[in-house]
Design a protein around this motif. Sequence first.
Motif, mmCIF file in Angstrom:
data_model
loop_
_atom_site.group_PDB
_atom_site.id
_atom_site.type_symbol
_atom_site.label_atom_id
_atom_site.label_comp_id
_atom_site.label_asym_id
_atom_site.label_seq_id
_atom_site.Cartn_x
_atom_site.Cartn_y
_atom_site.Cartn_z
ATOM 1 N N LEU A 269 31.926 34.775 34.280
ATOM 2 C CA LEU A 269 30.904 34.012 35.016
ATOM 3 C C LEU A 269 29.773 33.578 34.079
ATOM 4 O O LEU A 269 29.345 32.422 34.093
ATOM 5 C CB LEU A 269 30.353 34.816 36.199
ATOM 6 N N ILE B 281 31.360 31.551 43.933
ATOM 7 C CA ILE B 281 31.226 31.554 42.468
ATOM 8 C C ILE B 281 31.164 30.123 41.938
ATOM 9 O O ILE B 281 30.302 29.788 41.113
ATOM 10 C CB ILE B 281 32.380 32.355 41.826
ATOM 11 N N TYR C 212 37.364 37.470 37.781
ATOM 12 C CA TYR C 212 35.963 37.740 37.440
ATOM 13 C C TYR C 212 35.649 39.241 37.391
ATOM 14 O O TYR C 212 34.481 39.633 37.299
ATOM 15 C CB TYR C 212 35.029 37.039 38.441
ATOM 16 N N GLY C 213 36.683 40.078 37.456
ATOM 17 C CA GLY C 213 36.458 41.521 37.386
ATOM 18 C C GLY C 213 37.564 42.192 36.595
ATOM 19 O O GLY C 213 38.583 41.577 36.272
ATOM 20 N N ARG D 87 35.695 43.862 41.184
ATOM 21 C CA ARG D 87 36.576 42.782 41.631
ATOM 22 C C ARG D 87 37.954 42.934 41.008
ATOM 23 O O ARG D 87 38.095 43.469 39.909
ATOM 24 C CB ARG D 87 35.987 41.416 41.223
ATOM 25 N N ARG E 53 34.930 40.085 33.116
ATOM 26 C CA ARG E 53 33.544 40.355 33.537
ATOM 27 C C ARG E 53 32.543 39.424 32.838
ATOM 28 O O ARG E 53 31.445 39.200 33.326
ATOM 29 C CB ARG E 53 33.210 41.839 33.287
ATOM 30 N N PRO F 210 28.738 40.588 42.855
ATOM 31 C CA PRO F 210 30.170 40.625 42.530
ATOM 32 C C PRO F 210 30.968 41.448 43.537
ATOM 33 O O PRO F 210 32.070 41.063 43.926
ATOM 34 C CB PRO F 210 30.228 41.259 41.132
ATOM 35 N N ASN G 110 30.640 45.745 39.463
ATOM 36 C CA ASN G 110 31.689 44.722 39.603
ATOM 37 C C ASN G 110 33.043 45.421 39.691
ATOM 38 O O ASN G 110 33.579 45.874 38.686
ATOM 39 C CB ASN G 110 31.648 43.765 38.411
ATOM 40 N N GLN H 96 25.131 41.802 36.597
ATOM 41 C CA GLN H 96 25.924 42.592 37.562
ATOM 42 C C GLN H 96 27.415 42.333 37.376
ATOM 43 O O GLN H 96 28.236 43.247 37.498
ATOM 44 C CB GLN H 96 25.500 42.241 39.001
ATOM 45 N N PHE H 97 27.746 41.084 37.086
ATOM 46 C CA PHE H 97 29.169 40.766 36.862
ATOM 47 C C PHE H 97 29.712 41.445 35.611
ATOM 48 O O PHE H 97 30.898 41.677 35.494
ATOM 49 C CB PHE H 97 29.372 39.242 36.778
#
Length: 367
Positions: free
Chosen positions: A206, A149, A196-197, A192, A203, A120, A190, A183-184
């Motif tokens: 994904l 992604i 996606y963050g 981001r 989070r 991420p 993460n 991890q996301f």
Amino acid sequence: MASLYSPLTTGALALQNRFVMAPMSRNRATADGLATALMAQYYAQRASAGLMISEGIQPSITGQGFAQSPGLHNQQQADSWRPVTAAVHRQGGRIVAQLMHAGRIGHPSLYASAHQSLAPSAIAANGLAYTAAGPQPYPVPRAMTGADIRQCIDDFAIAARFAIEAGFDGVEIHAGNGFLLHQFMTQHCNQRTDQYGGSVQNRLRLTLEVVAAVADAIGAHRTGVRLSPQNPYNDMQEADATTLYPALCRQLPADLAYLHLMEAANRDMTLLIRQLWQGCLILNPHHSAQSGPVTPQIAAEVLQQDLADAVAFGALFLANPDLVARSRRGGPYNQPDPSFFYGGDATGYTDYPTLQLSPRAEPESLS
Ligand SMILES: Cc1cc2nc3c(=O)[nH]c(=O)nc-3n(C[C@H](O)[C@H](O)[C@H](O)COP(=O)(O)O)c2cc1C
């Protein structure tokens, strides 16, 4: 109260009992990620499990995290799994493919493509990758672009189709143990600023999109998801797990074949998820940090307390191909030898002995 020996049907999966073999990487595939005849023998030996979950299988070249781990991202790899699934089915077993994208857990020297790991954010995991040159720190991964992604989501769906084509009974999406989807989920790795963050919902995006894509490709009834809330393995830190996992459970498709929980001395979390998730729950129970490998006694207590519908055994199944029959007799059990866990040949893989049962003590005659 269900017995460990009672059957269970969930989605497309008809289990002859509630012993589940937990996913375990054994790193005995070819360098091209092909399954081998030895792997077919290993899985067939353990086919008396109600369900076997395969070792982590990379859904793409960039998803590979370890040397000699198998793949399901091309036709040759799919074909290589056919003898494995056929051997399991001949023994009356069921097997799903665990799709695992390692994300930042990896090292370029471990694979032919020498790719930089994807993650991420460009934050290295604290820890060591085991390479031919000895242990090396995990390198800084490349932060995934929007295109990466989208590709990753497609890769999971394509790999799921390959899994079904290869004869697997379904797919387990690995969203735990500090690998890509996990991890996301955490701000720790993460950071981001896109969709996606940031927020919990972002989070989780994904994982939810991968689950939706896989369910769309092969059917929710053949799709399971593995989570390991609050497990620090692979340098994970989760500040808001008690918000995030309930939010995830509320949004997972209700008709998934199962949710699989690896417990990490957090029974409260297990109880919360059991309450929120109405579908089939497989638990890999570790009540406390001192809990060793899951045993039939622990598993029976889990069912007795209605904490789960089936129980996943890791190390004990690795060392006892006939775990179900041994459990019926009350043991004894072979002890797993960790020096042969990852990589190598038949030693410590297919040579764990089964009990020599006398005709009078056939497992079927005991209940
Ligand atoms: C040799 C080995 C390899 C493992 N590989 C994986 C894996 O590929 N995917 C995964 O989700 N968990 C993996 N695990 C974790 C197991 O699925 C399981 O959660 C863990 O062994 C704890 O269960 P146990 O106490 O019954 O052994 C692995 C464990 C072992 C011992």
